[in-house]
Design a protein around this motif. Structure first.
Motif, PDB file in Angstrom:
ATOM      1  N   PRO A 127     -31.387 -19.534 -63.915  1.00  0.00           N
ATOM      2  CA  PRO A 127     -30.984 -18.550 -62.903  1.00  0.00           C
ATOM      3  C   PRO A 127     -29.472 -18.531 -62.737  1.00  0.00           C
ATOM      4  N   LEU A 128     -28.935 -17.325 -62.557  1.00  0.00           N
ATOM      5  CA  LEU A 128     -27.503 -17.180 -62.322  1.00  0.00           C
ATOM      6  C   LEU A 128     -27.162 -17.586 -60.897  1.00  0.00           C
ATOM      7  N   SER A 129     -25.940 -18.013 -60.702  1.00  0.00           N
ATOM      8  CA  SER A 129     -25.475 -18.392 -59.372  1.00  0.00           C
ATOM      9  C   SER A 129     -25.442 -17.169 -58.473  1.00  0.00           C
ATOM     10  N   PRO A 130     -25.770 -17.365 -57.210  1.00  0.00           N
ATOM     11  CA  PRO A 130     -25.629 -16.238 -56.288  1.00  0.00           C
ATOM     12  C   PRO A 130     -24.158 -15.849 -56.175  1.00  0.00           C
ATOM     13  N   GLN A 131     -23.917 -14.579 -56.072  1.00  0.00           N
ATOM     14  CA  GLN A 131     -22.542 -14.102 -55.963  1.00  0.00           C
ATOM     15  C   GLN A 131     -22.016 -14.408 -54.571  1.00  0.00           C
ATOM     16  N   PRO A 132     -20.753 -14.863 -54.477  1.00  0.00           N
ATOM     17  CA  PRO A 132     -20.183 -15.130 -53.169  1.00  0.00           C
ATOM     18  C   PRO A 132     -20.096 -13.850 -52.340  1.00  0.00           C
ATOM     19  N   HIS A 133     -20.325 -13.985 -51.054  1.00  0.00           N
ATOM     20  CA  HIS A 133     -20.251 -12.818 -50.156  1.00  0.00           C
ATOM     21  C   HIS A 133     -18.807 -12.383 -49.990  1.00  0.00           C
ATOM     22  N   ALA A 134     -18.595 -11.111 -50.028  1.00  0.00           N
ATOM     23  CA  ALA A 134     -17.248 -10.574 -49.821  1.00  0.00           C
ATOM     24  C   ALA A 134     -16.854 -10.737 -48.355  1.00  0.00           C
TER      25      ALA A 134
END
Length: 136
Positions: A127-134
């Protein structure tokens, strides 16, 4: 070795040592089980795993291959493909068990496609890392 790095987002949240061990084991097996100069391809692609974005890493070779009945057992601890009295490849049957355990511990999967005399292709999907929240 031929590299085909096609993943759109190759960012993983993973243990570096474990991921290095996974790749090392797959590459070492490709070398050990090839006759003559090994022909190895490493390919990455973006895919999905259980509906979520994932990274697929494929390690393919043109080695001796694995029969279908042995493919079901190669990820078991201490299992080695029987070679009769010929023991020209060293090992304890731990490498692919480590690959399976480490891959699954990261929420991923490992699969193999192989045919005797035609080589093997191992696919690790993580699984890919969750994208950081802007920031707002």
């Amino acid at each position: 070795m031929h590299l085909q790095l096609e993943a759109d987002t190759p960012l993983l949240q993973a243990d570096r040592l474990q991921l290095t061990g996974i790749l090392n084991n797959l590459l070492e097996n490709s070398i050990k089980y090839s006759e003559g100069a090994p022909q190895i391809r490493v390919q990455t692609s973006t895919t999905r795993l259980q509906g979520q974005p994932a990274l697929a890493i494929q390690v393919s070779d043109t080695g001796i291959g694995i029969s279908r009945e042995n493919q079901e057992k190669i990820f078991d601890t201490f299992y080695r493909v029987p070679t009769g009295n010929l023991h020209n490849v060293k090992g304890f049957g731990l490498g692919l068990a480590f690959v399976r355990y480490s891959t699954e511990a990261h929420g991923g999967t490992i699969g193999v496609q192989s045919r005797p005399g035609a080589g093997s292709q191992f696919t690790v999907t993580l699984p890919l890392s969750p994208q950081p929240h802007a920031k707002r």
